[in-house]
Design an enzyme around this catalytic site. Structure first.
Site, PDB file in Angstrom:
ATOM      1  N   PRO A  58      -7.994  -0.189   5.624  1.00 19.68           N
ATOM      2  CA  PRO A  58      -8.101  -1.150   4.528  1.00 19.68           C
ATOM      3  C   PRO A  58      -8.543  -2.533   5.031  1.00 19.68           C
ATOM      4  CG  PRO A  58      -5.834  -0.293   4.776  1.00 19.68           C
ATOM      5  CD  PRO A  58      -6.596   0.024   6.016  1.00 19.68           C
TER       6      PRO A  58
ATOM      7  N   LYS B 263      -4.218  -1.063  16.720  1.00 24.76           N
ATOM      8  CA  LYS B 263      -4.806  -0.377  15.567  1.00 24.76           C
ATOM      9  C   LYS B 263      -6.012   0.466  16.015  1.00 24.76           C
ATOM     10  CE  LYS B 263      -2.602  -1.579  11.687  1.00 24.76           C
ATOM     11  NZ  LYS B 263      -1.987  -0.584  10.804  1.00 24.76           N
TER      12      LYS B 263
ATOM     13  N   TYR C 146      -2.704  -6.909  18.178  1.00 20.01           N
ATOM     14  CA  TYR C 146      -2.604  -6.131  16.929  1.00 20.01           C
ATOM     15  C   TYR C 146      -3.835  -5.233  16.778  1.00 20.01           C
ATOM     16  CZ  TYR C 146      -3.358  -5.405  11.884  1.00 20.01           C
ATOM     17  OH  TYR C 146      -3.648  -4.864  10.654  1.00 20.01           O
TER      18      TYR C 146
ATOM     19  N   ASP D  78      14.325   2.044  10.224  1.00 17.50           N
ATOM     20  CA  ASP D  78      13.324   1.286  10.971  1.00 17.50           C
ATOM     21  C   ASP D  78      12.476   2.284  11.756  1.00 17.50           C
ATOM     22  OD1 ASP D  78      11.887  -0.221  12.781  1.00 17.50           O
ATOM     23  OD2 ASP D  78      13.604  -1.433  13.432  1.00 17.50           O
ATOM     24  N   VAL D  79      11.194   2.365  11.455  1.00 20.08           N
ATOM     25  CA  VAL D  79      10.371   3.374  12.138  1.00 20.08           C
ATOM     26  C   VAL D  79      10.126   3.046  13.610  1.00 20.08           C
ATOM     27  CG1 VAL D  79       9.165   4.236  10.083  1.00 20.08           C
ATOM     28  CG2 VAL D  79       8.164   2.356  11.405  1.00 20.08           C
TER      29      VAL D  79
ATOM     30  N   ASN E 154       2.078   4.668   7.633  1.00 19.28           N
ATOM     31  CA  ASN E 154       1.528   3.493   6.947  1.00 19.28           C
ATOM     32  C   ASN E 154       2.027   2.164   7.514  1.00 19.28           C
ATOM     33  OD1 ASN E 154       0.473   1.866   4.581  1.00 19.28           O
ATOM     34  ND2 ASN E 154       2.685   1.643   4.266  1.00 19.28           N
TER      35      ASN E 154
ATOM     36  N   ILE F  92       0.830  -1.206   0.000  1.00 19.23           N
ATOM     37  CA  ILE F  92       0.000   0.000   0.000  1.00 19.23           C
ATOM     38  C   ILE F  92       0.866   1.260   0.000  1.00 19.23           C
ATOM     39  CG2 ILE F  92      -1.592   1.338   1.450  1.00 19.23           C
ATOM     40  CD1 ILE F  92      -2.842  -1.417   2.273  1.00 19.23           C
TER      41      ILE F  92
HETATM   42  N1  LIG Z   1      -3.159  -5.383   2.959  1.00 20.42           N
HETATM   43  C1  LIG Z   1      -4.301  -5.304   3.642  1.00 20.42           C
HETATM   44  O1  LIG Z   1      -5.336  -5.889   3.255  1.00 20.42           O
HETATM   45  C2  LIG Z   1      -4.377  -4.494   4.904  1.00 20.42           C
HETATM   46  C3  LIG Z   1      -5.507  -4.652   5.701  1.00 20.42           C
HETATM   47  C4  LIG Z   1      -5.631  -3.923   6.865  1.00 20.42           C
HETATM   48  C5  LIG Z   1      -4.636  -3.017   7.215  1.00 20.42           C
HETATM   49  N2  LIG Z   1      -3.542  -2.874   6.434  1.00 20.42           N
HETATM   50  C6  LIG Z   1      -2.525  -1.918   6.890  1.00 20.42           C
HETATM   51  O2  LIG Z   1      -1.981  -1.186   5.789  1.00 20.42           O
HETATM   52  C7  LIG Z   1      -0.604  -0.896   6.055  1.00 20.42           C
HETATM   53  C8  LIG Z   1       0.239  -1.400   4.895  1.00 20.42           C
HETATM   54  O3  LIG Z   1      -0.015  -2.788   4.741  1.00 20.42           O
HETATM   55  P1  LIG Z   1       0.604  -3.660   3.564  1.00 20.42           P
HETATM   56  O4  LIG Z   1      -0.302  -4.833   3.423  1.00 20.42           O
HETATM   57  O5  LIG Z   1       0.921  -2.794   2.395  1.00 20.42           O
HETATM   58  O6  LIG Z   1       1.962  -4.142   4.267  1.00 20.42           O
HETATM   59  P2  LIG Z   1       3.290  -4.785   3.639  1.00 20.42           P
HETATM   60  O7  LIG Z   1       3.900  -5.591   4.740  1.00 20.42           O
HETATM   61  O8  LIG Z   1       2.978  -5.473   2.356  1.00 20.42           O
HETATM   62  O9  LIG Z   1       4.219  -3.510   3.358  1.00 20.42           O
HETATM   63  C9  LIG Z   1       4.679  -2.784   4.471  1.00 20.42           C
HETATM   64  C10 LIG Z   1       5.912  -1.961   4.127  1.00 20.42           C
HETATM   65  O10 LIG Z   1       6.407  -1.434   5.362  1.00 20.42           O
HETATM   66  C11 LIG Z   1       7.803  -1.719   5.498  1.00 20.42           C
HETATM   67  N3  LIG Z   1       8.117  -1.858   6.916  1.00 20.42           N
HETATM   68  C12 LIG Z   1       7.723  -2.867   7.747  1.00 20.42           C
HETATM   69  N4  LIG Z   1       8.216  -2.665   8.977  1.00 20.42           N
HETATM   70  C13 LIG Z   1       8.920  -1.501   8.925  1.00 20.42           C
HETATM   71  C14 LIG Z   1       9.672  -0.780   9.883  1.00 20.42           C
HETATM   72  N5  LIG Z   1       9.793  -1.203  11.157  1.00 20.42           N
HETATM   73  N6  LIG Z   1      10.269   0.364   9.509  1.00 20.42           N
HETATM   74  C15 LIG Z   1      10.162   0.821   8.223  1.00 20.42           C
HETATM   75  N7  LIG Z   1       9.480   0.157   7.268  1.00 20.42           N
HETATM   76  C16 LIG Z   1       8.864  -0.990   7.621  1.00 20.42           C
HETATM   77  C17 LIG Z   1       7.990  -3.006   4.701  1.00 20.42           C
HETATM   78  O11 LIG Z   1       9.360  -3.166   4.304  1.00 20.42           O
HETATM   79  C18 LIG Z   1       7.047  -2.796   3.516  1.00 20.42           C
HETATM   80  O12 LIG Z   1       7.679  -2.076   2.484  1.00 20.42           O
HETATM   81  C19 LIG Z   1      -0.293  -1.560   7.406  1.00 20.42           C
HETATM   82  O13 LIG Z   1      -0.414  -0.614   8.439  1.00 20.42           O
HETATM   83  C20 LIG Z   1      -1.353  -2.619   7.542  1.00 20.42           C
HETATM   84  O14 LIG Z   1      -1.644  -2.952   8.890  1.00 20.42           O
HETATM   85  C21 LIG Z   1      -3.375  -3.609   5.295  1.00 20.42           C
END
Ligand SMILES: NC(=O)c1ccc[n+]([C@@H]2O[C@H](COP(=O)([O-])OP(=O)(O)OC[C@H]3O[C@@H](n4cnc5c(N)ncnc54)[C@H](O)[C@@H]3O)[C@@H](O)[C@H]2O)c1
Length: 268
Positions: free
Chosen positions: A184, A158, A154, A65-66, A86, A24
């Site tokens: 999402p 959130k 978790y 690392d955030v 994000n 995302i």
């Molecule tokens: N995909 C879904 O259906 C979904 C559903 C609900 C919520 N979300 C939320 O949307 C957001 C993005 O989800 P996604 O599915 O794209 O995740 P993803 O894991 O596919 O991508 C996350 C990105 O964050 C980076 N990342 C992870 N930990 C990190 C850290 N400590 N420091 C810096 N970068 C870091 C990863 O390298 C990656 O590029 C998240 O907050 C997730 O909880 C996603």
């Protein structure tokens, strides 16, 4: 007066996006750049960040690392108009609450909630002082609005992020800073790879699982994020945009192949 401007919605703005290298976050980074934003992409994955940079050569790439508070201090040097918190992660398969303890709670808190506090705290004073307003977007989840078995902690963090969004919006509105969330669900990303998680034989069931079917794509989340980042949403704050194909609205209701609905599925 039109709020649309000349076509690109984020011209002249700087947008910092965490977790911007994949999923995302990457879709948000690409769309914001297409709309004229100077993108600051923060991610822990150096290779994926490099790949993002090839597609968005104007982006500033910050490998970090955030969950390390020093990252927020480092990012405070950017003059940011839009902040997208994000990063978020289940970190584990579904596990009963009783089977994990404080160390895991702390890790879940760090990656789903604490970093948003640190990053927002570091960037907010500059946003306010520059007097140009701003937009903060927190990525929550449908599970901030409903329960999820096996991911209790978790979901709790959130939900905290959701409430941080609402309360902070009240505090900073007078500075022209808006704070909103995007929740999402069902988006195909590296973290939730529905292409692998759903067997081919079951893929025709998507329309039964969510009113709009699925899975959604990261770009489906980027559009609503652009809306919240831009002046199109200049009177919108403290709220959540649900980007889930209708799963939150459906709650426990499921469509049947014949078009009727059921909340007590015999074959869920
Ligand atoms: N995909 C879904 O259906 C979904 C559903 C609900 C919520 N979300 C939320 O949307 C957001 C993005 O989800 P996604 O599915 O794209 O995740 P993803 O894991 O596919 O991508 C996350 C990105 O964050 C980076 N990342 C992870 N930990 C990190 C850290 N400590 N420091 C810096 N970068 C870091 C990863 O390298 C990656 O590029 C998240 O907050 C997730 O909880 C996603």
């Amino acid at each position: 007066m039109s709020v649309l401007g000349p076509g690109r919605l984020l011209e002249g703005k700087t947008a910092l996006i965490t977790g911007a290298a994949k999923g995302i976050g990457a879709a948000v980074a690409r769309l914001f750049a297409e709309h004229g934003a100077h993108v600051v992409a923060v991610d822990i994955d150096a290779d994926a960040l490099g790949a993002l940079g090839e597609g968005v050569p104007s982006a500033a790439l910050v490998e970090a690392d955030v969950t390390d508070p020093a990252t927020a201090a480092r990012c405070a040097g950017f003059e940011v108009d839009v902040l997208v918190n994000n990063v978020g992660d289940f970190l584990r398969p579904a596990t009963p609450f009783a089977d994990a303890g404080p160390d895991e709670w702390a890790r879940l808190g760090a990656v789903n909630f604490d970093h948003a506090l640190h990053m927002t705290h570091a960037l907010l004073p500059g946003m306010a002082a520059r007097g140009r307003g701003g937009s903060i977007i927190n990525m929550t989840t449908v599970e901030a609005h409903r329960g999820i078995p096996g991911q209790t902690v978790y979901a709790s963090f959130k939900a905290a992020l959701r409430h941080f969004t609402r309360s902070l919006a009240l505090e900073v509105g007078r500075d022209g800073i808006r704070v909103n969330a995007v929740a999402p669900d069902l988006i195909e990303t590296p973290q939730v790879p529905y292409g692998r998680l759903v067997a081919e034989a079951h893929r025709d069931r998507w329309p039964l699982w969510a009113p709009l079917g699925g899975p959604g794509r990261p770009e489906d989340v980027a559009g609503p994020a652009l809306f919240l980042a831009s002046d199109l949403s200049r009177f919108v704050t403290g709220t959540t945009v649900h980007v889930d194909g209708g799963s939150h609205a459906a709650g426990g209701w499921f469509a049947r192949p014949d078009g009727t609905w059921v909340n007590r599925p015999l074959d869920p």
